[in-house]
Design an enzyme around this catalytic site. Structure first.
Site, PDB file in Angstrom:
ATOM      1  N   ARG A 144       1.153  -1.304   0.013  1.00  0.00           N
ATOM      2  CA  ARG A 144      -0.042   0.153  -0.047  1.00  0.00           C
ATOM      3  C   ARG A 144       0.895   1.141   0.021  1.00  0.00           C
ATOM      4  O   ARG A 144       0.288   2.008  -0.785  1.00  0.00           O
ATOM      5  CB  ARG A 144      -1.177   0.441   1.254  1.00  0.00           C
ATOM      6  CG  ARG A 144      -2.470   1.165   0.806  1.00  0.00           C
ATOM      7  CD  ARG A 144      -3.214   0.555   2.122  1.00  0.00           C
ATOM      8  NE  ARG A 144      -4.428   0.180   1.458  1.00  0.00           N
ATOM      9  CZ  ARG A 144      -5.448   0.460   0.864  1.00  0.00           C
ATOM     10  NH1 ARG A 144      -5.378   1.458   0.407  1.00  0.00           N
ATOM     11  NH2 ARG A 144      -6.346  -0.413   0.569  1.00  0.00           N
ATOM     12  N   GLU A 155     -10.016   5.397   7.262  1.00  0.00           N
ATOM     13  CA  GLU A 155      -8.692   6.132   6.887  1.00  0.00           C
ATOM     14  C   GLU A 155      -8.461   7.117   6.363  1.00  0.00           C
ATOM     15  O   GLU A 155      -7.402   7.980   6.555  1.00  0.00           O
ATOM     16  CB  GLU A 155      -7.844   4.970   6.543  1.00  0.00           C
ATOM     17  CG  GLU A 155      -7.488   3.420   7.123  1.00  0.00           C
ATOM     18  CD  GLU A 155      -7.693   2.271   6.366  1.00  0.00           C
ATOM     19  OE1 GLU A 155      -8.282   1.295   5.627  1.00  0.00           O
ATOM     20  OE2 GLU A 155      -6.028   1.890   6.762  1.00  0.00           O
TER      21      GLU A 155
HETATM   22  N1  MTE Z   1     -12.371   4.797  14.505  1.00  0.00           N
HETATM   23  C1  MTE Z   1     -12.053   4.344  15.727  1.00  0.00           C
HETATM   24  N2  MTE Z   1     -13.713   5.292  16.770  1.00  0.00           N
HETATM   25  N3  MTE Z   1     -12.278   3.000  16.119  1.00  0.00           N
HETATM   26  C2  MTE Z   1     -10.706   2.542  15.708  1.00  0.00           C
HETATM   27  O1  MTE Z   1     -10.666   1.232  15.711  1.00  0.00           O
HETATM   28  N4  MTE Z   1     -10.095   1.871  13.143  1.00  0.00           N
HETATM   29  C3  MTE Z   1      -9.677   2.699  11.709  1.00  0.00           C
HETATM   30  C4  MTE Z   1     -11.085   3.467  10.951  1.00  0.00           C
HETATM   31  N5  MTE Z   1     -12.006   4.215  12.236  1.00  0.00           N
HETATM   32  C5  MTE Z   1     -11.212   2.756  14.289  1.00  0.00           C
HETATM   33  C6  MTE Z   1     -11.834   3.950  13.640  1.00  0.00           C
HETATM   34  C7  MTE Z   1      -8.739   2.189  10.714  1.00  0.00           C
HETATM   35  S1  MTE Z   1      -7.487   1.590  10.696  1.00  0.00           S
HETATM   36  C8  MTE Z   1      -9.936   1.353   9.972  1.00  0.00           C
HETATM   37  S2  MTE Z   1      -9.259   0.749   8.749  1.00  0.00           S
HETATM   38  C9  MTE Z   1     -11.413   1.362   9.717  1.00  0.00           C
HETATM   39  O2  MTE Z   1     -12.416   2.302  10.781  1.00  0.00           O
HETATM   40  C10 MTE Z   1     -12.156   0.277  10.175  1.00  0.00           C
HETATM   41  O3  MTE Z   1     -13.819   0.257   9.863  1.00  0.00           O
HETATM   42  P1  MTE Z   1     -14.237   1.026   8.664  1.00  0.00           P
HETATM   43  O4  MTE Z   1     -14.146  -0.528   7.474  1.00  0.00           O
HETATM   44  O5  MTE Z   1     -15.683   0.158   8.944  1.00  0.00           O
HETATM   45  O6  MTE Z   1     -14.748   2.141   7.581  1.00  0.00           O
HETATM   46  N1  HPA Z   2      -6.328  -2.690   4.226  1.00  0.00           N
HETATM   47  C1  HPA Z   2      -5.881  -3.164   5.200  1.00  0.00           C
HETATM   48  N2  HPA Z   2      -5.894  -4.473   5.765  1.00  0.00           N
HETATM   49  C2  HPA Z   2      -5.614  -4.775   4.726  1.00  0.00           C
HETATM   50  C3  HPA Z   2      -4.668  -4.723   3.651  1.00  0.00           C
HETATM   51  C4  HPA Z   2      -5.290  -2.771   2.964  1.00  0.00           C
HETATM   52  O1  HPA Z   2      -5.101  -3.527   1.999  1.00  0.00           O
HETATM   53  N3  HPA Z   2      -4.377  -5.772   2.938  1.00  0.00           N
HETATM   54  C5  HPA Z   2      -4.848  -6.999   3.701  1.00  0.00           C
HETATM   55  N4  HPA Z   2      -4.891  -6.181   5.204  1.00  0.00           N
HETATM   56 MO1  MOS Z   3      -7.243   0.073   9.349  1.00  0.00          MO
HETATM   57  S1  MOS Z   3      -5.026  -0.546   9.482  1.00  0.00           S
HETATM   58  O1  MOS Z   3      -6.778  -1.380   7.583  1.00  0.00           O
HETATM   59  O2  MOS Z   3      -7.776  -2.525  10.313  1.00  0.00           O
END
Ligand code: MTE
Ligand code: HPA
Ligand code: MOS
Length: 755
Positions: free
Chosen positions: A304, A707
């Site tokens: 990534r 993210e």
């Molecule tokens: N928001 C909160 N409150 N707590 C979390 O742990 N994780 C983040 C983001 N926002 C997180 C968060 C990360 S690393 C990711 S990948 C996404 O939420 C995962 O959830 P989503 O795929 O539903 O966005």
């Molecule tokens: N994003 C987050 N987590 C992951 C990914 C990615 O692209 N690939 C494998 N685990």
């Molecule tokens: Mo988020 S770093 O893809 O859990």
């Protein structure tokens, strides 16, 4: 709709791992971890600990009934150290005791004799010694060599960016309970229940169908529990298997800080070429990722970094090479952005360098080179861009020129206070870069009282995914949210889940939910047509707010009665649906493909004021235009944006992970690791939606938001740099994030520092 967890969170009623009532006979676990970062484990003295009151058993690598292996992408990570230790904090022995206090006390009476081996903490040193986790990865587009030859301006340099501690409020932990027939039920604070199930299966030797993983919710994960929840679940499982008793381990904060991996630090070299019109023509970058002692998710994170190494810019000639370097730190892991932020930081350094070299503003170069629809990313995907609309709307709404003028005027009138600003465009790809992971399932039951229960593979970790999934069902059925319940994530109800990660959880699980609910709805419409004798097989039937309508008129049939009719007619009221993102693919042989369902765009402007006597700074404002698509929950999304920005700002400013040359974590407590608090967040944080209505693959067109906002925080680094250059014109601080107040001070007074 407000977040469905809001009330129970505020009242302290939400149930986290540590709130689960324990069964009688539960044992408590604590890990004895490696006291040195690299060495041969010659002798382990367990005798004193073993004899202590309350200690039931101490488990070492030899006791495992399955494989001593938890490596996911690469099998290079023992659960418990056997002959070697590879990082300080590596689990060596597991104490099981009648009380938590007894377990922790016993750990202090275990000692290990190790024969020291050379410790590497620097990824460039690891690279020199050939210590690579995987062979290097490369992206290639155009011909950089030929392009550099024709450039008007070329800058070259080095950029370093440090790691970041996840600091989820809820530390890692698990609770394993033996079940009838030799199985195990594992309660785990994990983003990846299936990953936990696999790891437990491997170390216990039990087949996956004997292992149930149950996840209610997380007090935060941020990537830190995508892979690294496995360790604690696997340890508890082994303990439960060997003793026949339930085993619980909930880590203390200092254990968690010491034993778990963090965001990957990177060191990078860049070379950027521009033409006379400030167009970016060629870019070469080499990334040295500090992977730590085992692969964990590092190869995927590394990929990534390459995907996002040109951020929001079109550069026709790119060669980017990335090395995943093995060091003797705890294995680094997923963290919000997943390597993308590190890639973006480096191109922003290169642009800042070019701007200073040429004598223009970075914004001028950024703005000129934004991605347009039809451009090609270095990895072959055709761009569908909102980069310029986002930039232009931000400029229109916030007036960059005025912000610049005001900062310049302030700086002219203040000797020891300087303002700095930076623009930060963001482009982030949505989908797991490993195509196979882009699938999800949902199980929807309608009960005879008309209430609806939903299970998916989504893990609620504070990001509000359960609220969004509930909204999907409420919308498809046209029911009030109160009649729908989104349940825990459980591997018996939903199998083969991808982790909740990559910001794609609501898209993947929401779409699966939509498919399941739509299938049920179509079935119910047919039942309604039969009941109402419409003779149209349901084509004229609609459901609106809990009532059946026919040809636009309310019928004498409500949701509850309809569901009952369906039951009596022996029509299934349950559906299990599967969703796989269409159109995504990637081929690593050519390093080309179409890995992402879509991209999220946005532009931030960050303003800071520097105290030039002390090196401290305040973040005055972060203003953003963000591409939500069509947000299905603006409040939840705003929470994600604000949280993401603050986490990104912390990474770039205050948060400093420090390991010494022995590989020992020095920032090992909250007294030595500083994250933004309410006093250090920006005084102004404004977020405006980008007005677009383009079709996309997001659930209800509501683009992923987890993210991407973190990367707006990168702007703070360059705003601070801008302010330093206002105090000391021509200053050229090394690109080395975070910009802690100490580093700022050194860069304000380099001569004093040299003395
Ligand atoms: N928001 C909160 N409150 N707590 C979390 O742990 N994780 C983040 C983001 N926002 C997180 C968060 C990360 S690393 C990711 S990948 C996404 O939420 C995962 O959830 P989503 O795929 O539903 O966005
Ligand atoms: N994003 C987050 N987590 C992951 C990914 C990615 O692209 N690939 C494998 N685990
Ligand atoms: Mo988020 S770093 O893809 O859990």
């Amino acid at each position: 709709m407000t977040n469905i967890d809001a009330a129970s969170h505020v009242r302290g009623e939400s149930v986290y791992l540590d709130d689960i009532p324990l069964l009688q006979g539960t044992l408590f676990a604590c890990v004895f971890d490696a006291p040195v970062a690299h060495g041969v484990l010659n002798h382990l003295d367990l005798s004193v600990a073993q004899a202590m009151e309350g200690v039931v058993r101490i488990v070492t690598a030899r006791d495992l009934r399955g494989e001593n292996q938890i490596g996911g992408i690469i099998a290079d990570e023992p659960l418990l150290a056997d002959h070697h230790v590879h990082f300080q904090g590596m689990p060596v022995a597991l104490v099981l005791a009648e009380t938590e206090a007894a377990a922790r006390a016993a750990v202090h009476h275990i000692s290990a004799q190790t024969e020291p081996l050379e410790i590497i903490t620097d990824p460039r040193v690891a690279h020199q010694k050939g210590e690579l986790i995987i062979p290097p990865k490369r992206f290639h587009m155009g011909d950089t060599q030929a392009a550099f030859a024709a450039c008007a301006h070329i800058v070259e340099g080095r950029a370093d960016v440090n790691g970041q501690e996840h600091l989820y409020l809820e530390t890692q932990g698990a609770y394993a309970v033996p079940t009838e027939g030799g199985g195990l039920r594992i309660y785990s604070s994990t983003q990846g229940p299936t990953a936990v199930q696999r790891a437990v299966s491997r170390v216990t030797g039990l087949p996956m169908h004997l292992i149930e993983v149950e996840t209610g919710r997380l007090g935060g994960g941020f990537g830190g529990k995508e892979d690294q929840a496995n360790t604690w679940a696997a340890l508890c499982a082994v303990g439960a298997q060997l003793t026949g008793r339930p085993v619980k381990y909930s880590l203390h904060r200092m254990e968690d800080l010491r034993m778990t991996g963090k965001r990957h630090p990177y060191s990078a070299d860049y070379k950027l070429g521009l033409d006379r019109d400030l167009r970016l023509v060629a870019y070469e970058a080499t990334f040295y990722q500090n992977a730590g002692a085992a692969a964990d998710l590092s190869p995927a994170v590394l990929e990534r970094t390459l995907f996002h190494c040109t951020n929001s810019y079109y550069i026709p000639n790119v060669t980017a090479t990335a090395f995943s370097c093995r060091t003797h730190l705890p294995p680094n892991t997923a963290f919000r952005g997943f390597g993308g932020p590190q890639g973006m930081f480096v191109i922003e350094c290169a642009i800042a360098h070019a701007a200073e070299h040429i004598g223009v503003s970075a914004a001028e170069i950024q703005q000129k080179n934004l991605l347009e629809t039809g451009h090609i990313f270095p990895y072959g995907q055709v761009v569908e861009s909102e980069a310029r609309p986002a930039w232009q709307q931000a400029d229109h709404q916030f007036d960059f020129a005025k912000i610049r003028q005001e900062a310049d005027a302030f700086n002219a009138n203040h000797r020891y206070q300087k303002r700095g600003i930076a623009m930060m465009p963001v482009c982030f790809g949505i989908s797991f870069t490993k195509t196979a992971m882009n699938q999800a399932r949902a199980l929807v039951h309608i009960y005879t009282d008309g209430s609806v229960a939903i299970s998916t593979g989504a893990v609620e970790m504070g990001q509000g995914v359960n609220t969004k999934i509930l909204q999907v069902a409420a919308q498809v059925f046209s029911l009030s949210p109160g009649r729908i319940k989104v349940h825990s994530t459980n591997t018996l109800r939903i199998a083969n889940t991808s982790p909740s990660a990559a910001s794609a959880t609501a898209d993947l699980n929401g779409k699966a939910t939509q498919l399941a609910c739509t299938a049920l709805l179509e079935r119910l419409k047919k039942v309604a047509a039969e009941v109402l004798k419409t003779g149209d097989n349901g084509t004229g039937i609609a459901l609106r707010e809990g009532r059946v309508w026919h040809n636009g008129l309310p019928a004498d049939l409500d949701w509850g009665a309809l569901v009952n009719h369906a039951y009596l007619k022996r029509v299934s009221l349950s559906e299990h649906a599967h969703y796989a993102t269409p159109g995504v693919h990637f081929d690593w042989d050519t390093a080309k493909g179409h890995p992402f369902a879509y991209h999220v765009f946005g532009t931030a402007v960050v303003q800071v004021t520097l105290d030039c006597l002390r090196g401290t700074y305040t973040l005055d404002a972060v203003r953003v235009v963000h591409d939500y698509g069509q947000s299905m929950n603006p409040l939840v999304d705003l929470g994600q944006i604000e949280g993401g920005i603050v986490q990104g700002l912390g990474w770039m400013t205050l948060e400093e992970v420090v390991y010494d040359e022995k590989g020992r974590l020095r920032s090992n407590a909250l007294s030595t690791y500083k994250i933004p608090d309410i006093y250090s967040v920006p005084k102004i944080l404004e977020v405006f939606p980008l007005d677009t209505n383009r079709d996309n693959l997001a659930v209800f067109r509501s683009k992923a938001v987890g993210e991407p906002p973190l990367m707006y925080g990168i702007g703070a680094y360059f705003a601070i740099r801008d302010a330093i250059r206002a105090f000391r014109p021509g200053a050229s601080p090394a690109f080395d994030a975070p910009f802690t107040p100490e580093k700022v001070l050194i860069n304000l007074y380099p001569a004093a520092h040299a003395e």
